[in-house]
Design a protein around this motif. Sequence first.
Motif, PDB file in Angstrom:
ATOM      1  N   UNK A   1     -59.522 -27.720 -16.394  1.00 32.07           N
ATOM      2  CA  UNK A   1     -58.164 -27.160 -16.456  1.00 32.07           C
ATOM      3  C   UNK A   1     -58.044 -25.858 -15.667  1.00 32.07           C
ATOM      4  N   UNK A   2     -59.173 -25.396 -15.085  1.00 29.98           N
ATOM      5  CA  UNK A   2     -59.224 -24.148 -14.309  1.00 29.98           C
ATOM      6  C   UNK A   2     -58.925 -22.937 -15.178  1.00 29.98           C
ATOM      7  N   UNK A   3     -59.410 -22.982 -16.396  1.00 25.49           N
ATOM      8  CA  UNK A   3     -59.227 -21.867 -17.336  1.00 25.49           C
ATOM      9  C   UNK A   3     -60.555 -21.138 -17.466  1.00 25.49           C
ATOM     10  N   UNK A   4     -60.572 -19.852 -17.162  1.00 24.34           N
ATOM     11  CA  UNK A   4     -61.801 -19.069 -17.230  1.00 24.34           C
ATOM     12  C   UNK A   4     -62.180 -18.795 -18.675  1.00 24.34           C
ATOM     13  N   UNK A   5     -63.375 -18.277 -18.861  1.00 25.17           N
ATOM     14  CA  UNK A   5     -63.920 -18.088 -20.211  1.00 25.17           C
ATOM     15  C   UNK A   5     -63.134 -17.059 -21.018  1.00 25.17           C
ATOM     16  N   UNK A   6     -62.577 -16.040 -20.347  1.00 20.86           N
ATOM     17  CA  UNK A   6     -61.821 -15.018 -21.088  1.00 20.86           C
ATOM     18  C   UNK A   6     -60.595 -15.632 -21.752  1.00 20.86           C
ATOM     19  N   UNK A   7     -59.833 -16.442 -21.028  1.00 14.47           N
ATOM     20  CA  UNK A   7     -58.643 -17.042 -21.607  1.00 14.47           C
ATOM     21  C   UNK A   7     -58.998 -18.116 -22.644  1.00 14.47           C
ATOM     22  N   UNK A   8     -60.028 -18.899 -22.380  1.00  7.49           N
ATOM     23  CA  UNK A   8     -60.401 -19.924 -23.363  1.00  7.49           C
ATOM     24  C   UNK A   8     -60.893 -19.280 -24.654  1.00  7.49           C
ATOM     25  N   UNK A   9     -61.628 -18.172 -24.554  1.00 10.31           N
ATOM     26  CA  UNK A   9     -62.083 -17.479 -25.770  1.00 10.31           C
ATOM     27  C   UNK A   9     -60.898 -16.954 -26.564  1.00 10.31           C
ATOM     28  N   UNK A  10     -59.909 -16.399 -25.862  1.00 12.09           N
ATOM     29  CA  UNK A  10     -58.720 -15.892 -26.548  1.00 12.09           C
ATOM     30  C   UNK A  10     -58.012 -17.015 -27.299  1.00 12.09           C
ATOM     31  N   UNK A  11     -57.877 -18.170 -26.672  1.00 13.93           N
ATOM     32  CA  UNK A  11     -57.205 -19.291 -27.323  1.00 13.93           C
ATOM     33  C   UNK A  11     -58.020 -19.834 -28.489  1.00 13.93           C
ATOM     34  N   UNK A  12     -59.322 -19.856 -28.356  1.00 17.17           N
ATOM     35  CA  UNK A  12     -60.156 -20.327 -29.461  1.00 17.17           C
ATOM     36  C   UNK A  12     -60.067 -19.371 -30.651  1.00 17.17           C
ATOM     37  N   UNK A  13     -60.044 -18.065 -30.370  1.00 16.70           N
ATOM     38  CA  UNK A  13     -59.882 -17.098 -31.472  1.00 16.70           C
ATOM     39  C   UNK A  13     -58.516 -17.241 -32.118  1.00 16.70           C
ATOM     40  N   UNK A  14     -57.483 -17.466 -31.305  1.00 12.14           N
ATOM     41  CA  UNK A  14     -56.143 -17.660 -31.860  1.00 12.14           C
ATOM     42  C   UNK A  14     -56.096 -18.913 -32.726  1.00 12.14           C
ATOM     43  N   UNK A  15     -56.771 -19.965 -32.282  1.00  8.82           N
ATOM     44  CA  UNK A  15     -56.797 -21.203 -33.066  1.00  8.82           C
ATOM     45  C   UNK A  15     -57.494 -20.990 -34.402  1.00  8.82           C
ATOM     46  N   UNK A  16     -58.522 -20.165 -34.426  1.00 12.16           N
ATOM     47  CA  UNK A  16     -59.201 -19.846 -35.677  1.00 12.16           C
ATOM     48  C   UNK A  16     -58.315 -19.032 -36.610  1.00 12.16           C
ATOM     49  N   UNK A  17     -57.346 -18.321 -36.032  1.00 14.18           N
ATOM     50  CA  UNK A  17     -56.444 -17.478 -36.826  1.00 14.18           C
ATOM     51  C   UNK A  17     -55.081 -18.130 -37.009  1.00 14.18           C
ATOM     52  N   UNK A  18     -55.046 -19.455 -36.947  1.00 13.03           N
ATOM     53  CA  UNK A  18     -53.768 -20.171 -36.972  1.00 13.03           C
ATOM     54  C   UNK A  18     -52.962 -19.897 -38.234  1.00 13.03           C
ATOM     55  N   UNK A  19     -53.642 -19.771 -39.376  1.00 12.00           N
ATOM     56  CA  UNK A  19     -52.917 -19.526 -40.622  1.00 12.00           C
ATOM     57  C   UNK A  19     -52.167 -18.193 -40.558  1.00 12.00           C
ATOM     58  N   UNK A  20     -52.809 -17.175 -40.007  1.00 15.21           N
ATOM     59  CA  UNK A  20     -52.149 -15.886 -39.863  1.00 15.21           C
ATOM     60  C   UNK A  20     -50.995 -15.940 -38.878  1.00 15.21           C
ATOM     61  N   UNK A  21     -51.148 -16.718 -37.810  1.00 16.69           N
ATOM     62  CA  UNK A  21     -50.061 -16.861 -36.846  1.00 16.69           C
ATOM     63  C   UNK A  21     -48.873 -17.590 -37.460  1.00 16.69           C
ATOM     64  N   UNK A  22     -49.163 -18.535 -38.355  1.00 17.63           N
ATOM     65  CA  UNK A  22     -48.069 -19.204 -39.068  1.00 17.63           C
ATOM     66  C   UNK A  22     -47.275 -18.208 -39.908  1.00 17.63           C
ATOM     67  N   UNK A  23     -47.981 -17.270 -40.527  1.00 19.20           N
ATOM     68  CA  UNK A  23     -47.278 -16.246 -41.320  1.00 19.20           C
ATOM     69  C   UNK A  23     -46.429 -15.357 -40.410  1.00 19.20           C
ATOM     70  N   UNK A  24     -46.947 -15.032 -39.216  1.00 17.70           N
ATOM     71  CA  UNK A  24     -46.169 -14.235 -38.272  1.00 17.70           C
ATOM     72  C   UNK A  24     -44.912 -14.976 -37.839  1.00 17.70           C
ATOM     73  N   UNK A  25     -45.019 -16.295 -37.706  1.00 20.50           N
ATOM     74  CA  UNK A  25     -43.857 -17.087 -37.308  1.00 20.50           C
ATOM     75  C   UNK A  25     -42.740 -16.989 -38.333  1.00 20.50           C
TER      76      UNK A  25
END
Length: 338
Positions: free
Chosen positions: A212-236
Amino acid sequence: MESMSTRAITPDAEGEWRPAAAYSLAQTLGVLQRGTHDPTVRVGDSSAWLCFRHDGGPVTLRLDLARDPAPAHGDPAPALLRWRAWGEGAQHDGFADAVVRLAGGADDWSVFDAGDFPAALPPIVQRARRAHPGLRLPATGRVFDALVPVVLEQKVTTIEARFAWRYLAGRFGDAPPSPASGPGDSVLPAGLRLPPTPAQIRRIPSWEWHAARVDSARSRTLLRAAESAAGLDRLARSTLDDRPGRALQSLPGIGPWTAAEVLQRSHGDPDSVSVGDFHLSGFVGEALTGSRTDDVGMLDLLRPWHGHRQRVVRMIAASGFRKQAHGPRLAPRDYRRF
């Protein structure tokens, strides 16, 4: 007995919304679409398709902009937005209200358009507002869905970011509920997918990020966000008074630019400015003063309209103004070599 084709065509929910003022579907929802071939959103002048999850259930949403057939007292026919939705999520409580918010129904321009406020705006903004009175700020109510494509846009060209979004959503997002249209009904555009869920993001192998041409910095950020999905749902579910941008920036890899870009879409934030954008400060500075500036200068220029700074930026963009191009174009990088 009802036939399968009839059951498939019948939406799980439908309704209509009459905006109280001028309304543009394309200008309102266009900010949600990442390029012509976005796998999750297709927006036209008078219709749009959106695929997403509401309360965890999948949804395919069709919006159609028409004119009220019976305007009062001979006035110009006001906008009438009809919508139909298919999928489990469309049957959940609050879905109809969510559609109206997504379409910009909660966005209030009354202060911006009334009293002495318009006269204090820069001439370019005044002209743009008169030319584009139907632009609203949509509020999807979905933080994670907004976050993924924004993170993919961090520090890369638009071409790279859109390729990554098409690849990941097309490869890992599920097929959306289909209206299985029959005669006289709308056909679901080919290639539409639901946005990848946090669980699907977590399961993406390293070689697929490279493809997908995604470097490690962006993929790590998305993986951390996915791990924090419950908190992001509360923010929504939070309001802008709760300062969700601060909480969003507590995640590593998410700074002011990313938080602002997300809240502009998830919450319809009328004031957030994308500080740190490669082009925005120069664009705003040149549009308002004839000279480029930096982020500090941009915020100083926008200070008189605090509370509506995003509205001002959107109006400058809608004006058609283009800043002069300087320097070479950036070439896309191939992260598969790293």
